[in-house]
Design an enzyme around this catalytic site. Structure first.
Site, PDB file in Angstrom:
ATOM      1  CB  THR A 130      17.873   8.670 -10.683  1.00 36.32           C
ATOM      2  OG1 THR A 130      17.270   7.443 -11.053  1.00 36.32           O
ATOM      3  CG2 THR A 130      16.792   9.749 -10.697  1.00 36.32           C
ATOM      4  CE  LYS A 159      18.173  12.651  -7.772  1.00 39.46           C
ATOM      5  NZ  LYS A 159      19.214  13.058  -6.787  1.00 39.46           N
TER       6      LYS A 159
HETATM    7  P1  NAD Z   1      20.132   6.956   0.403  1.00 38.74           P
HETATM    8  O1  NAD Z   1      18.677   7.163   0.673  1.00 38.74           O
HETATM    9  O2  NAD Z   1      20.775   5.683   0.806  1.00 38.74           O
HETATM   10  O3  NAD Z   1      20.980   8.128   1.120  1.00 38.74           O
HETATM   11  C1  NAD Z   1      20.578   9.460   1.082  1.00 38.74           C
HETATM   12  C2  NAD Z   1      21.392  10.223   2.126  1.00 38.74           C
HETATM   13  O4  NAD Z   1      20.975  11.600   2.081  1.00 38.74           O
HETATM   14  C3  NAD Z   1      21.161   9.732   3.570  1.00 38.74           C
HETATM   15  O5  NAD Z   1      22.386   9.613   4.237  1.00 38.74           O
HETATM   16  C4  NAD Z   1      20.302  10.825   4.184  1.00 38.74           C
HETATM   17  O6  NAD Z   1      20.509  10.969   5.589  1.00 38.74           O
HETATM   18  C5  NAD Z   1      20.764  12.054   3.415  1.00 38.74           C
HETATM   19  N1  NAD Z   1      19.730  13.100   3.378  1.00 38.74           N
HETATM   20  C6  NAD Z   1      18.425  12.947   3.071  1.00 38.74           C
HETATM   21  N2  NAD Z   1      17.778  14.126   3.180  1.00 38.74           N
HETATM   22  C7  NAD Z   1      18.716  15.045   3.552  1.00 38.74           C
HETATM   23  C8  NAD Z   1      18.671  16.443   3.814  1.00 38.74           C
HETATM   24  N3  NAD Z   1      17.515  17.130   3.731  1.00 38.74           N
HETATM   25  N4  NAD Z   1      19.820  17.065   4.146  1.00 38.74           N
HETATM   26  C9  NAD Z   1      20.992  16.373   4.235  1.00 38.74           C
HETATM   27  N5  NAD Z   1      21.079  15.038   4.023  1.00 38.74           N
HETATM   28  C10 NAD Z   1      19.953  14.390   3.683  1.00 38.74           C
HETATM   29  O7  NAD Z   1      20.320   7.269  -1.134  1.00 38.74           O
HETATM   30  P2  NAD Z   1      21.270   6.566  -2.215  1.00 38.74           P
HETATM   31  O8  NAD Z   1      20.570   5.385  -2.751  1.00 38.74           O
HETATM   32  O9  NAD Z   1      22.615   6.450  -1.661  1.00 38.74           O
HETATM   33  O10 NAD Z   1      21.252   7.690  -3.363  1.00 38.74           O
HETATM   34  C11 NAD Z   1      22.175   8.778  -3.320  1.00 38.74           C
HETATM   35  C12 NAD Z   1      21.932   9.676  -4.518  1.00 38.74           C
HETATM   36  O11 NAD Z   1      22.110   8.939  -5.720  1.00 38.74           O
HETATM   37  C13 NAD Z   1      20.510  10.246  -4.582  1.00 38.74           C
HETATM   38  O12 NAD Z   1      20.593  11.559  -5.066  1.00 38.74           O
HETATM   39  C14 NAD Z   1      19.802   9.353  -5.580  1.00 38.74           C
HETATM   40  O13 NAD Z   1      18.769  10.045  -6.236  1.00 38.74           O
HETATM   41  C15 NAD Z   1      20.931   9.016  -6.523  1.00 38.74           C
HETATM   42  N6  NAD Z   1      20.822   7.727  -7.227  1.00 38.74           N
HETATM   43  C16 NAD Z   1      20.572   6.574  -6.518  1.00 38.74           C
HETATM   44  C17 NAD Z   1      20.539   5.358  -7.202  1.00 38.74           C
HETATM   45  C18 NAD Z   1      20.298   4.056  -6.481  1.00 38.74           C
HETATM   46  O14 NAD Z   1      20.164   3.016  -7.132  1.00 38.74           O
HETATM   47  N7  NAD Z   1      20.260   4.016  -5.159  1.00 38.74           N
HETATM   48  C19 NAD Z   1      20.745   5.330  -8.578  1.00 38.74           C
HETATM   49  C20 NAD Z   1      20.973   6.538  -9.266  1.00 38.74           C
HETATM   50  C21 NAD Z   1      21.028   7.732  -8.566  1.00 38.74           C
HETATM   51  O1  DAU Z   2      17.062   3.562 -11.439  1.00 42.04           O
HETATM   52  C1  DAU Z   2      17.703   4.227 -10.385  1.00 42.04           C
HETATM   53  C2  DAU Z   2      16.822   4.201  -9.156  1.00 42.04           C
HETATM   54  O2  DAU Z   2      16.857   2.871  -8.661  1.00 42.04           O
HETATM   55  C3  DAU Z   2      17.278   5.176  -8.084  1.00 42.04           C
HETATM   56  O3  DAU Z   2      17.173   6.484  -8.567  1.00 42.04           O
HETATM   57  C4  DAU Z   2      16.426   5.017  -6.814  1.00 42.04           C
HETATM   58  O4  DAU Z   2      16.924   5.870  -5.799  1.00 42.04           O
HETATM   59  C5  DAU Z   2      16.528   3.592  -6.362  1.00 42.04           C
HETATM   60  O5  DAU Z   2      15.700   3.383  -5.235  1.00 42.04           O
HETATM   61  C6  DAU Z   2      16.111   2.637  -7.483  1.00 42.04           C
HETATM   62  O6  DAU Z   2      14.700   2.748  -7.773  1.00 42.04           O
HETATM   63  P1  DAU Z   2      13.786   1.454  -8.071  1.00 42.04           P
HETATM   64  O7  DAU Z   2      12.376   1.800  -7.770  1.00 42.04           O
HETATM   65  O8  DAU Z   2      14.087   0.870  -9.397  1.00 42.04           O
HETATM   66  O9  DAU Z   2      14.406   0.446  -6.949  1.00 42.04           O
HETATM   67  P2  DAU Z   2      13.705  -0.543  -5.905  1.00 42.04           P
HETATM   68  O10 DAU Z   2      14.788  -1.351  -5.298  1.00 42.04           O
HETATM   69  O11 DAU Z   2      12.729   0.136  -5.012  1.00 42.04           O
HETATM   70  O12 DAU Z   2      12.861  -1.513  -6.873  1.00 42.04           O
HETATM   71  C7  DAU Z   2      13.490  -2.265  -7.894  1.00 42.04           C
HETATM   72  C8  DAU Z   2      12.416  -3.021  -8.637  1.00 42.04           C
HETATM   73  O13 DAU Z   2      11.875  -4.041  -7.770  1.00 42.04           O
HETATM   74  C9  DAU Z   2      11.229  -2.168  -9.047  1.00 42.04           C
HETATM   75  O14 DAU Z   2      10.742  -2.659 -10.290  1.00 42.04           O
HETATM   76  C10 DAU Z   2      10.195  -2.415  -7.950  1.00 42.04           C
HETATM   77  C11 DAU Z   2      10.471  -3.847  -7.550  1.00 42.04           C
HETATM   78  N1  DAU Z   2      10.224  -4.194  -6.131  1.00 42.04           N
HETATM   79  C12 DAU Z   2      10.736  -3.376  -5.165  1.00 42.04           C
HETATM   80  C13 DAU Z   2      10.548  -3.667  -3.828  1.00 42.04           C
HETATM   81  C14 DAU Z   2      11.094  -2.755  -2.760  1.00 42.04           C
HETATM   82  C15 DAU Z   2       9.546  -5.356  -5.791  1.00 42.04           C
HETATM   83  O15 DAU Z   2       9.105  -6.120  -6.684  1.00 42.04           O
HETATM   84  N2  DAU Z   2       9.364  -5.637  -4.464  1.00 42.04           N
HETATM   85  C16 DAU Z   2       9.826  -4.847  -3.473  1.00 42.04           C
HETATM   86  O16 DAU Z   2       9.587  -5.155  -2.273  1.00 42.04           O
END
Ligand code: NAD
Ligand code: DAU
Length: 349
Positions: A130, A159
């Site tokens: 991330t 991370k």
């Molecule tokens: P998510 O929370 O939707 O999914 C995570 C998955 O990992 C789930 O299916 C969960 O069951 C599995 N998991 C959790 N713990 C586990 C364990 N101990 N063993 C096996 N499986 C396990 O996450 P996401 O948003 O899809 O993110 C996926 C990856 O991408 C993460 O590594 C996250 O840090 C990274 N990432 C996410 C974002 C974002 O915006 N969501 C951005 C950049 C990087």
């Molecule tokens: O930048 C990458 C990351 O983006 C990933 O690594 C994370 O897994 C992913 O969850 C995300 O993190 P953020 O904290 O940026 O995402 P989130 O959707 O939780 O929040 C986005 C922004 O909105 C942040 O500034 C917090 C704000 N927020 C979030 C929630 C859940 C609100 O204002 N209200 C809310 O209820």
């Protein structure tokens, strides 16, 4: 190729699994997932019958289990996405993040090192990370691959630690690795604890839309399929030992984004224009809330020719359409534990 993808039942992982299963019929894709609250096999119901796909239920914190599946399936490459991913949950309970994100990643690195035993030809460990590892930006500037690490939440610290371990296994043991650090994803199958799906869900249901602090924090949003496409490019054509930043060149203040979502949903549901904006509710800020994230993806764009395929306008409309049409998915993921989480996070603070 026997390819292990971890976390494939989650949001991003399910799109990555689908892309690899469909685009590479000569690969066998093994999806390893513990099915935590964030993992949902419904995300892959269209893929489960494919001959080149196998689901393995298991936990990356269990080293013996990893050794056993590496022995059984002879994986040649790993794309590691399994993680605890929600910042607010990491503030409420950091230990699960240390367990899965740090220990789980080291267990996987060790499983690869043992299984591949120094014969690294044709092998690869690809770690998906991330942009939050770089900390928080002021009004100017972008995160590049050279930006020093400065994680500030339990999630980003876990991370960052995992990234360091991946690089250490490369430098110390010669394990072939690649890393990517991506900005905020959005799109179908995003668990409604995160801002965009939570806002869509609440706007649709006429519930308050919680905005932390003054809503001035900025995030750089990328459509999830474009992240999956970037992972495909880096996996196949990125250089071993390198890191690639992935971002949408698409910065939004949270308040502006939520207002836009209100307006798009008003239009789609035939509500009076502007009427859903009254649902916006300012709530207590997130502890240690990072001000701004924004990614410089020029290395990925220049070296591998990747660029986002959809505009934010298109991606957001597709996303809203998906949520409006996926009543049953939302029903299922927002029952039970989700209600407890929501009450603690928003109603008891
Ligand atoms: P998510 O929370 O939707 O999914 C995570 C998955 O990992 C789930 O299916 C969960 O069951 C599995 N998991 C959790 N713990 C586990 C364990 N101990 N063993 C096996 N499986 C396990 O996450 P996401 O948003 O899809 O993110 C996926 C990856 O991408 C993460 O590594 C996250 O840090 C990274 N990432 C996410 C974002 C974002 O915006 N969501 C951005 C950049 C990087
Ligand atoms: O930048 C990458 C990351 O983006 C990933 O690594 C994370 O897994 C992913 O969850 C995300 O993190 P953020 O904290 O940026 O995402 P989130 O959707 O939780 O929040 C986005 C922004 O909105 C942040 O500034 C917090 C704000 N927020 C979030 C929630 C859940 C609100 O204002 N209200 C809310 O209820």
């Amino acid at each position: 190729m026997n390819l292990l993808i971890t976390g494939g039942a989650g949001f991003i992982g399910s799109h990555v699994v689908r892309l690899f299963v469909e685009a590479y019929p000569n690969y066998h894709v093994f999806n390893l997932d513990a099915l935590t609250y964030a993992g949902n096999l419904q995300n892959l119901s269209d893929v489960e019958g494919k001959p080149n796909y196998t689901f393995l239920k298991g936990d990356i914190t269990e080293a013996a289990f990893l050794e056993q599946i590496f022995r059984a399936h002879k994986f040649e490459a790993v794309i590691h996405l399994a993680a605890e991913s929600h910042v607010d949950r990491s503030i409420a309970g950091p230990m699960a993040f240390v367990q899965t994100n740090v220990l789980g990643t080291v267990n996987l690195l060790e499983a690869c090192r043992r299984a591949w035993a120094g014969d690294y030809a044709g092998k690869l460990f690809y770690h998906v990370s991330t942009d939050e590892v770089y900390g928080s930006l002021g009004e100017e500037g972008l995160f590049t691959e050279e930006t020093p690490y400065d994680p500030r939440s339990p999630y980003s610290a876990s991370k960052a630690a995992s990234d360091h371990f991946v690089r250490a296994w490369h430098h110390t043991y010669g394990l072939p690795v690649k890393l990517s650090n991506c900005s905020n994803n959005y799109g179908p199958n995003h668990f409604p604890e995160k801002l965009i799906p939570l806002a869509i869900h609440n706007i649709k249901n006429g519930k308050p839309v919680p905005v932390y602090g003054k809503g001035e924090n900025v995030r750089d949003w990328l459509y999830v399929l474009d992240h999956a496409r970037a992972i495909d490019s880096i996996f196949h054509r990125g250089r071993v030992g390198e890191t690639y930043n992935v971002g949408g060149v698409n910065e939004w203040r949270n308040l502006d984004l939520v207002e836009l979502l209100c307006d798009v949903i008003d239009e789609k549901l035939g509500r009076e224009p502007g009427s859903s904006r009254k649902l916006i509710t300012f709530v207590k800020d997130r502890a240690g809330h990072d001000a701004r994230y924004a990614i410089d993806s020029s290395k990925l764009m220049n070296e591998l020719g990747w660029k986002p395929s959809v505009t934010f306008e298109e991606g957001l409309r597709k996303t809203v359409d998906w949520y409006l049409a996926s009543e049953q998915w939302l029903e299922e993921v927002t029952s039970g534990h989700y209600r407890d989480y929501y009450r603690k996070q928003y109603e008891e603070r």
